[in-house]
Design a protein around this motif. Structure first.
Motif, short mmCIF file in Angstrom:
data_model
loop_
_atom_site.label_atom_id
_atom_site.label_comp_id
_atom_site.label_asym_id
_atom_site.label_seq_id
_atom_site.Cartn_x
_atom_site.Cartn_y
_atom_site.Cartn_z
N ALA A 75 0.83 -1.21 0.00
CA ALA A 75 0.00 0.00 0.00
C ALA A 75 0.87 1.25 0.00
O ALA A 75 0.61 2.20 -0.75
N LEU A 92 -7.11 3.23 -3.64
CA LEU A 92 -6.18 2.14 -3.40
C LEU A 92 -7.01 0.92 -3.00
O LEU A 92 -7.84 1.00 -2.10
N GLU A 93 -6.80 -0.19 -3.71
CA GLU A 93 -7.50 -1.44 -3.40
C GLU A 93 -6.50 -2.48 -2.91
O GLU A 93 -5.47 -2.70 -3.53
N THR A 94 -6.85 -3.11 -1.79
CA THR A 94 -6.05 -4.19 -1.22
C THR A 94 -6.98 -5.30 -0.76
O THR A 94 -8.13 -5.02 -0.40
N ALA A 100 -6.64 -1.85 4.76
CA ALA A 100 -7.59 -0.93 4.15
C ALA A 100 -8.28 -0.08 5.22
O ALA A 100 -8.41 1.14 5.07
N LEU A 103 -5.83 2.51 6.76
CA LEU A 103 -5.55 3.61 5.85
C LEU A 103 -6.77 4.51 5.67
O LEU A 103 -6.65 5.73 5.62
N ARG A 104 -7.93 3.91 5.54
CA ARG A 104 -9.15 4.69 5.34
C ARG A 104 -9.41 5.60 6.53
O ARG A 104 -9.82 6.74 6.39
N ALA A 132 -8.88 4.26 0.60
CA ALA A 132 -8.44 2.87 0.57
C ALA A 132 -9.66 1.98 0.77
O ALA A 132 -10.50 2.28 1.62
#
Length: 180
Positions: A75, A92-94, A100, A103-104, A132
């Protein structure tokens, strides 16, 4: 006649990559980790709203502690590369829900990932806007393949406007919704 006790399964969850909205880029990231070898790899794929592949990157990590660390490092790498090369809003996709969520919510308090997440958040701050999200592994297969490539070959690279052969078919399937 439908059984009164039966539940409606609802809409089916999409299993393919979905392009971001106009003016956005999507950064798909993934990490690979081997507990036996103690190493890992990270993969990054950046695409725009027209399904155009803008960047692909993979990095070998010779000393790794855990899978979640690899996901956080992926990330961070994705956000750094996007901030350096593109001036777009970014998603951003994980496939790692804990990364996620951290980060979000801009939450970098987890002790073992604190500095990695902090650097990712700082990189994201250089973008006009970013978020994210957690995605299914099936929607993240190109980044997953690059993370595995990095681990397998012990090699690192960044390609702008190009993709290695090993993910061309994945990208084509994602963008054209071809069957697997």
């Amino acid at each position: 006649m439908r059984n009164a006790g039966a539940r409606d399964a609802g809409p089916r969850v999409k299993k393919n990559w979905v392009a971001p909205g106009d003016g956005w880029i999507k950064i798909n990231v993934d990490g690979a980790f081997s507990s036996t070898a103690g190493d890992g790899g990270i993969g990054v794929v950046v695409r725009d709203s027209h399904d155009t592949a803008l960047l692909s990157s993979w990095r070998y990590i010779p000393r790794a502690k855990e899978a979640e660390e690899m996901e956080a490092m992926a990330a961070r790498e994705g956000l750094i590369l996007a901030a350096e090369r593109f001036h777009h809003r970014a998603m951003l996709e994980t496939d790692c829900s804990t990364v996620a969520i951290a980060l979000r919510h801009r939450d970098d308090r987890r002790s073992n990932l604190k500095f990695i997440l902090e650097e990712a958040i700082e990189a994201g701050a250089r973008l006009p806007e970013w978020t994210a999200v957690h995605t299914r592994r099936e929607c993240n297969s190109a980044a997953h393949e690059l993370a595995q490539l990095a681990r397998r070959t012990k090699h690192s690279s960044v390609w702008q406007s190009a993709m290695p052969v090993c993910i061309e078919q994945i990208i084509a399937r994602d963008c054209n919704q071809l069957p697997e």
